[in-house]
Design an enzyme around this catalytic site. Structure first.
Site, PDB file in Angstrom:
ATOM      1  N   TYR A   1       0.288  -0.869   0.454  1.00  0.00           N
ATOM      2  CA  TYR A   1       0.304   0.341   0.437  1.00  0.00           C
ATOM      3  C   TYR A   1       1.000   1.008   0.180  1.00  0.00           C
ATOM      4  O   TYR A   1       1.970   1.342  -0.266  1.00  0.00           O
ATOM      5  CB  TYR A   1      -1.135   0.068   1.099  1.00  0.00           C
ATOM      6  N   CYS A   2       0.182   2.360  -0.594  1.00  0.00           N
ATOM      7  CA  CYS A   2       1.104   3.802  -0.656  1.00  0.00           C
ATOM      8  C   CYS A   2      -0.125   4.417  -0.584  1.00  0.00           C
ATOM      9  O   CYS A   2      -1.433   4.175  -0.134  1.00  0.00           O
ATOM     10  CB  CYS A   2       1.987   3.789  -1.965  1.00  0.00           C
ATOM     11  N   THR A   3       0.052   5.289  -1.057  1.00  0.00           N
ATOM     12  CA  THR A   3      -0.973   7.337  -0.187  1.00  0.00           C
ATOM     13  C   THR A   3      -1.773   7.452  -1.602  1.00  0.00           C
ATOM     14  O   THR A   3      -2.589   6.663  -1.616  1.00  0.00           O
ATOM     15  CB  THR A   3       0.289   8.208  -0.513  1.00  0.00           C
TER      16      THR A   3
END
Length: 270
Positions: A217-219
């Site tokens: 996951y990331c932003t």
């Protein structure tokens, strides 16, 4: 006796932040560059726009109405943006210069680049192919896996509790203020200073990832596209790499109470 003058209430228009990216062949980079220069300047947007022959990566801030106008203009501009996930949220940070500086919203930077995100500080023998990126999991699917820690994702059977790894693709400045946490799943925070360091981290920890079901996951999603493709490019044992579609922002929209995400989502939560 002097009359009391009634104070006139002034309502400032709400500010916001917009993130989106799109991997696609760009037929005319100069035309797209001219469009972004003209549109962003006229709407008073600030932030970063990166254009490449293989797509766009945009993070801009400004008045919410201006950001909405920008989205409409982008959609009308080119079928290139069909299906693009525009992540827009209110974010009143204009009065805080420190936050503006941290988020890159003090000026407008529009550039043509070779890579939408710089993955690796050194040239790779075989660059990851975006079409080989990890399968997208919706916010609900992602949450269900964390909740049950045994949902069936892999083609060859169910995922065991101790066979799931959460991998954060963001830098340490982002992970220190917020990240996913659950006692059921091992969480790996590379603690990298910049995204280009992630490639080396993956190489150094490849054995730890081998044979696991990696949930990245990331932003907003773009950093996971390249990183998940790189992990999967390592071959057998790395096939089951997944990514949170729309990133943390889409997850928090689906789970306003935060769900398994604890803390703040950098940029959006300022």
């Amino acid at each position: 006796m002097a009359e009391k003058k009634e104070k006139v209430k002034t309502t400032e228009e709400e500010e916001g932040v917009l993130l989106y990216y799109k991997y696609a062949n760009v037929p005319d980079l100069n035309d797209l560059l001219n469009f972004y220069n003209s549109n962003c300047e006229s709407l008073g947007l600030r932030g970063r726009v990166r254009l490449a022959s293989h797509g766009v990566n945009v993070t801009v801030g400004g008045k919410l109405s201006s950001l909405e106008q920008h989205i409409n203009a982008v959609k009308l501009k080119n079928p290139l943006f069909e299906g693009t996930d525009f992540k827009l949220a209110s974010c009143n940070f204009q009065s805080n210069q420190q936050i503006l500086k941290e988020c890159g919203f003090t000026s407008l930077s529009i550039r043509v680049v070779k890579e939408l995100v710089t993955f690796g500080s050194r040239p790779l023998l075989n660059s990851p192919v975006i079409s080989n990126a990890g399968r997208h999991l919706s916010a609900v699917e992602f949450n269900t896996v964390l909740q049950s820690a045994g949902a069936s994702l892999a083609n060859n059977g169910s995922i065991q509790k101790n066979n799931i790894i959460l991998l954060d693709a963001r830098n340490v400045y982002e992970t220190r203020i917020g990240r996913f946490q659950t006692s059921k799943v091992e969480t790996l925070d590379p603690k990298i200073r910049q995204y280009s360091d992630l490639c080396t981290w993956i190489d150094c920890h490849s054995e730890q990832l081998r044979g696991s079901n990696v949930l990245m996951y990331c932003t907003g999603g773009i950093r996971c596209e390249m990183a998940s493709a790189y992990i999967r490019s390592k071959g057998a044992g790395y096939e089951n790499t997944f990514q949170l579609f729309g990133g943390i922002q889409r997850y928090l929209e689906q789970f306003p109470d935060g769900g398994f995400f604890k803390g703040k989502n950098f940029v959006f939560d300022h």
